[in-house]
Design a protein around this motif. Structure first.
Motif, PDB file in Angstrom:
ATOM      1  N   ARG A   7       0.885  -1.158   0.047  1.00 48.86           N
ATOM      2  CA  ARG A   7       0.060   0.086   0.074  1.00 48.86           C
ATOM      3  C   ARG A   7       0.844   1.155   0.013  1.00 48.86           C
ATOM      4  NH1 ARG A   7      -2.539  -1.481   5.470  1.00 48.86           N
ATOM      5  NH2 ARG A   7      -0.288  -2.000   5.812  1.00 48.86           N
ATOM      6  N   ILE A   8       0.450   2.114  -0.937  1.00 43.88           N
ATOM      7  CA  ILE A   8       1.634   3.388  -1.209  1.00 43.88           C
ATOM      8  C   ILE A   8       0.800   4.776  -0.819  1.00 43.88           C
ATOM      9  CG2 ILE A   8       2.758   4.448  -2.928  1.00 43.88           C
ATOM     10  CD1 ILE A   8       3.115   1.956  -4.225  1.00 43.88           C
ATOM     11  N   LEU A   9       1.603   5.338   0.093  1.00 41.62           N
ATOM     12  CA  LEU A   9       1.041   6.845   0.186  1.00 41.62           C
ATOM     13  C   LEU A   9       2.003   7.698  -0.443  1.00 41.62           C
ATOM     14  CD1 LEU A   9      -0.713   8.892   1.955  1.00 41.62           C
ATOM     15  CD2 LEU A   9       1.047   8.951   3.673  1.00 41.62           C
ATOM     16  N   ILE A  10       1.127   8.567  -1.301  1.00 43.74           N
ATOM     17  CA  ILE A  10       2.191   9.554  -2.184  1.00 43.74           C
ATOM     18  C   ILE A  10       1.928  11.046  -1.667  1.00 43.74           C
ATOM     19  CG2 ILE A  10       2.600  10.908  -4.338  1.00 43.74           C
ATOM     20  CD1 ILE A  10       1.349   7.389  -4.905  1.00 43.74           C
ATOM     21  N   ILE A  11       2.974  11.766  -1.153  1.00 43.80           N
ATOM     22  CA  ILE A  11       2.807  13.129  -0.380  1.00 43.80           C
ATOM     23  C   ILE A  11       3.285  14.043  -1.609  1.00 43.80           C
ATOM     24  CG2 ILE A  11       3.485  14.574   1.323  1.00 43.80           C
ATOM     25  CD1 ILE A  11       3.946  11.975   2.996  1.00 43.80           C
ATOM     26  N   GLY A  12       2.432  15.057  -1.995  1.00 41.38           N
ATOM     27  CA  GLY A  12       2.810  15.967  -2.896  1.00 41.38           C
ATOM     28  C   GLY A  12       2.210  15.210  -4.334  1.00 41.38           C
ATOM     29  N   GLY A  13       1.064  14.357  -4.249  1.00 46.56           N
ATOM     30  CA  GLY A  13       0.753  13.624  -5.631  1.00 46.56           C
ATOM     31  C   GLY A  13       0.125  14.789  -6.711  1.00 46.56           C
ATOM     32  N   ALA A  75      -2.077   8.890   8.484  1.00 49.82           N
ATOM     33  CA  ALA A  75      -2.100   8.740   7.176  1.00 49.82           C
ATOM     34  C   ALA A  75      -1.121   7.589   6.799  1.00 49.82           C
ATOM     35  CB  ALA A  75      -1.876   9.752   6.411  1.00 49.82           C
ATOM     36  N   ILE A  76       0.061   7.630   7.557  1.00 51.90           N
ATOM     37  CA  ILE A  76       1.252   6.832   7.513  1.00 51.90           C
ATOM     38  C   ILE A  76       0.875   5.362   7.891  1.00 51.90           C
ATOM     39  CG2 ILE A  76       3.713   6.300   8.039  1.00 51.90           C
ATOM     40  CD1 ILE A  76       4.045   9.399   7.508  1.00 51.90           C
ATOM     41  N   LYS A  77       0.200   5.316   8.921  1.00 54.97           N
ATOM     42  CA  LYS A  77      -0.210   3.823   9.610  1.00 54.97           C
ATOM     43  C   LYS A  77      -1.236   3.203   8.535  1.00 54.97           C
ATOM     44  CE  LYS A  77       0.022   4.705  14.585  1.00 54.97           C
ATOM     45  NZ  LYS A  77       0.869   3.578  15.000  1.00 54.97           N
ATOM     46  N   GLN A  78      -1.556   3.892   7.693  1.00 53.49           N
ATOM     47  CA  GLN A  78      -2.593   3.077   6.702  1.00 53.49           C
ATOM     48  C   GLN A  78      -1.708   2.283   5.490  1.00 53.49           C
ATOM     49  OE1 GLN A  78      -6.207   5.174   5.413  1.00 53.49           O
ATOM     50  NE2 GLN A  78      -5.283   6.684   6.556  1.00 53.49           N
ATOM     51  N   VAL A  79      -0.448   2.648   5.354  1.00 55.92           N
ATOM     52  CA  VAL A  79       0.307   1.990   4.241  1.00 55.92           C
ATOM     53  C   VAL A  79       1.412   1.316   4.744  1.00 55.92           C
ATOM     54  CG1 VAL A  79      -0.841   3.862   2.854  1.00 55.92           C
ATOM     55  CG2 VAL A  79       1.585   4.266   4.091  1.00 55.92           C
ATOM     56  N   ILE A  98       9.850  12.300   7.804  1.00 56.68           N
ATOM     57  CA  ILE A  98      10.891  11.403   8.599  1.00 56.68           C
ATOM     58  C   ILE A  98      10.324  11.090  10.135  1.00 56.68           C
ATOM     59  CG2 ILE A  98      12.931  10.699   9.078  1.00 56.68           C
ATOM     60  CD1 ILE A  98      13.759  12.685   6.741  1.00 56.68           C
ATOM     61  N   ALA A  99       9.786  12.261  10.797  1.00 54.18           N
ATOM     62  CA  ALA A  99       9.498  11.937  12.117  1.00 54.18           C
ATOM     63  C   ALA A  99       8.072  11.260  12.228  1.00 54.18           C
ATOM     64  CB  ALA A  99       9.280  13.574  12.915  1.00 54.18           C
ATOM     65  N   ALA A 100       7.286  11.449  11.253  1.00 49.74           N
ATOM     66  CA  ALA A 100       6.128  10.689  11.471  1.00 49.74           C
ATOM     67  C   ALA A 100       6.128   9.353  10.984  1.00 49.74           C
ATOM     68  CB  ALA A 100       5.138  11.476  10.475  1.00 49.74           C
ATOM     69  N   ILE A 101       7.171   8.949  10.154  1.00 47.16           N
ATOM     70  CA  ILE A 101       7.260   7.723   9.898  1.00 47.16           C
ATOM     71  C   ILE A 101       8.172   7.030  11.336  1.00 47.16           C
ATOM     72  CG2 ILE A 101       9.073   6.137   8.500  1.00 47.16           C
ATOM     73  CD1 ILE A 101       8.766   8.076   6.065  1.00 47.16           C
ATOM     74  N   LYS A 102       8.839   7.534  11.829  1.00 43.73           N
ATOM     75  CA  LYS A 102       9.512   6.837  13.004  1.00 43.73           C
ATOM     76  C   LYS A 102       8.387   6.724  13.895  1.00 43.73           C
ATOM     77  CE  LYS A 102      13.278   7.144  14.550  1.00 43.73           C
ATOM     78  NZ  LYS A 102      14.391   5.816  14.471  1.00 43.73           N
ATOM     79  N   ASP A 103       7.517   7.721  14.068  1.00 40.71           N
ATOM     80  CA  ASP A 103       6.291   7.510  15.146  1.00 40.71           C
ATOM     81  C   ASP A 103       5.505   6.313  14.843  1.00 40.71           C
ATOM     82  OD1 ASP A 103       7.405   9.119  16.908  1.00 40.71           O
ATOM     83  OD2 ASP A 103       5.729  10.815  16.728  1.00 40.71           O
ATOM     84  N   ALA A 104       4.919   6.439  13.531  1.00 40.26           N
ATOM     85  CA  ALA A 104       4.182   5.377  12.894  1.00 40.26           C
ATOM     86  C   ALA A 104       4.612   3.962  13.075  1.00 40.26           C
ATOM     87  CB  ALA A 104       3.872   5.570  11.275  1.00 40.26           C
ATOM     88  N   GLY A 105       5.995   3.568  12.756  1.00 39.89           N
ATOM     89  CA  GLY A 105       6.634   2.673  12.998  1.00 39.89           C
ATOM     90  C   GLY A 105       6.261   1.267  11.854  1.00 39.89           C
ATOM     91  N   ASN A 106       5.726   1.645  11.066  1.00 40.41           N
ATOM     92  CA  ASN A 106       5.331   0.580  10.165  1.00 40.41           C
ATOM     93  C   ASN A 106       5.846   0.499   8.869  1.00 40.41           C
ATOM     94  OD1 ASN A 106       3.578   2.923  10.152  1.00 40.41           O
ATOM     95  ND2 ASN A 106       2.222   1.508   8.604  1.00 40.41           N
ATOM     96  N   VAL A 107       6.547   1.552   8.331  1.00 43.24           N
ATOM     97  CA  VAL A 107       6.980   1.956   7.080  1.00 43.24           C
ATOM     98  C   VAL A 107       7.929   0.816   6.530  1.00 43.24           C
ATOM     99  CG1 VAL A 107       7.818   3.539   5.423  1.00 43.24           C
ATOM    100  CG2 VAL A 107       6.032   4.145   7.126  1.00 43.24           C
ATOM    101  N   LYS A 108       7.792   0.038   5.631  1.00 46.47           N
ATOM    102  CA  LYS A 108       9.037  -0.749   4.935  1.00 46.47           C
ATOM    103  C   LYS A 108       9.803  -0.106   3.925  1.00 46.47           C
ATOM    104  CE  LYS A 108       6.197  -3.664   2.617  1.00 46.47           C
ATOM    105  NZ  LYS A 108       5.553  -5.028   2.347  1.00 46.47           N
ATOM    106  N   ARG A 109       9.361   1.003   3.451  1.00 45.29           N
ATOM    107  CA  ARG A 109      10.354   2.016   2.556  1.00 45.29           C
ATOM    108  C   ARG A 109      10.065   3.054   2.450  1.00 45.29           C
ATOM    109  NH1 ARG A 109      13.444  -0.637  -2.118  1.00 45.29           N
ATOM    110  NH2 ARG A 109      12.858  -2.702  -1.218  1.00 45.29           N
ATOM    111  N   PHE A 110      10.567   4.387   2.552  1.00 43.64           N
ATOM    112  CA  PHE A 110      10.644   5.639   2.241  1.00 43.64           C
ATOM    113  C   PHE A 110      11.547   6.154   0.735  1.00 43.64           C
ATOM    114  CE2 PHE A 110      11.504  10.275   3.450  1.00 43.64           C
ATOM    115  CZ  PHE A 110      10.551  10.605   2.921  1.00 43.64           C
TER     116      PHE A 110
END
Length: 310
Positions: A7-13, A75-79, A98-110
């Protein structure tokens, strides 16, 4: 059994590159999410149209803001994968992602907002230097925070740099004369935006691109400006007068240019004068080349692209 697609989240899409990345994500069957600022479409009819197109294509719109940490984390927790395609003016805000990805803790790739030069291998001046230095800082923060990443080095986008046959400024092919920065012999790489999207999607679940730079260097898309002009002359049957501008004069023009012209001119200078797309070898410890990894992708060649301009 087929692996489930990330599942992919695009920021600035809704931006220039972002729209191609969103479309490629949908095209390749990934559940696709686009982060949109609440109310951002209201003031901009073009953006509203793009968002409507996204919805029609099955993109899930999630409302949030780079400056609202809670909305970003939600938003990041959904992907599984986060791709940033924010514009130049928001590159420096990416530590918030980056800070939000750290807090979400579920991202496989940025994948941060790259899609241009390899900013660790450049010789920029002026506005390009400022932009590239910021991108370098983002890379170092990602590495320091141990966030799994892929940096996509797509070099030049075809629809932005090819209509002028490499000249800095005009949006249409030259008819009488063409202005060339430097000696016109630096090798530059041009990639069709749809192909950038395709290669990016191939890479996001590929273990070979994890914590690596993905270079888009299709053999048939590497041209000097002199070669590009010759190819165009062959297609049109018309010779162009070539006006060469030495680097000292190019630097003077950048210095004296109005603010809005400094960035495009200084980015042209990195590629067309300094040869920053091709004047280094890919370090196999750090990078991989897209066409070698994915020989099945039928990319649009520069030759084919120029035919569209006839």
């Amino acid at each position: 059994m087929a692996l489930e697609k990330s599942r992919i989240l695009i920021i600035g899409g809704t931006g220039f590159v972002g729209q191609y990345i969103v479309r490629a994500s949908v095209r390749t069957g990934h559940p696709t999410f686009a982060l949109i600022r609440e109310g951002s479409a209201g003031s901009d009819p073009d953006k509203a149209r793009v968002i409507d197109d996204f919805k029609a294509a099955g993109v899930t719109i999630v409302y949030g803001d780079l400056h609202d940490h809670a909305s970003l984390v939600k938003a990041i927790k959904q992907v599984d994968v986060v791709i940033s395609t924010v514009g130049h003016d928001q590159i420096a805000d990416q530590p918030k992602i980056i800070a939000a990805i750290k807090d979400a803790g579920n991202v496989k790739r940025f994948l941060p907002a790259e899609f241009g030069n390899d900013v660790d291998n450049v010789h920029p001046v002026d506005a390009a230097k400022k932009l590239f230095d910021t991108k370098v800082q983002i890379r170092r923060i990602i590495e320091a925070e141990n966030i799994p990443y892929t940096f996509v080095v797509a070099n030049f986008t075809a629809s932005y740099f090819l209509p002028s046959i490499g000249e800095a400024g005009p949006w249409s092919p030259p008819t009488e004369k063409v202005v060339i920065m430097g000696d016109g012999n630096a090798k530059v790489i041009f990639n069709c935006e749809d192909d950038i999207g395709t290669y990016t999607m191939k890479a996001i679940d590929d273990p070979r691109t994890l914590n690596k730079i993905l270079y888009l260097r299709p053999a048939e898309n590497v041209y000097s400006q002199n070669e590009l002009i010759s190819l165009w002359e062959k297609k049109t049957g018309k010779k162009l007068e070539r006006i060469y501008v030495p680097e000292t004069e190019v630097l003077k023009q950048i210095q004296e240019a109005p603010e809005h012209r400094k960035l495009p001119l200084s980015i042209h200078h990195t590629a067309f004068v300094k040869g920053d797309h091709t004047n280094f070898e890919i370090d196999p410890e750090k990078g991989v080349e897209a066409t070698q990894l994915y020989p099945d992708v039928k990319y649009t060649t520069v030759d084919e692209y120029l035919n569209r301009l006839l």
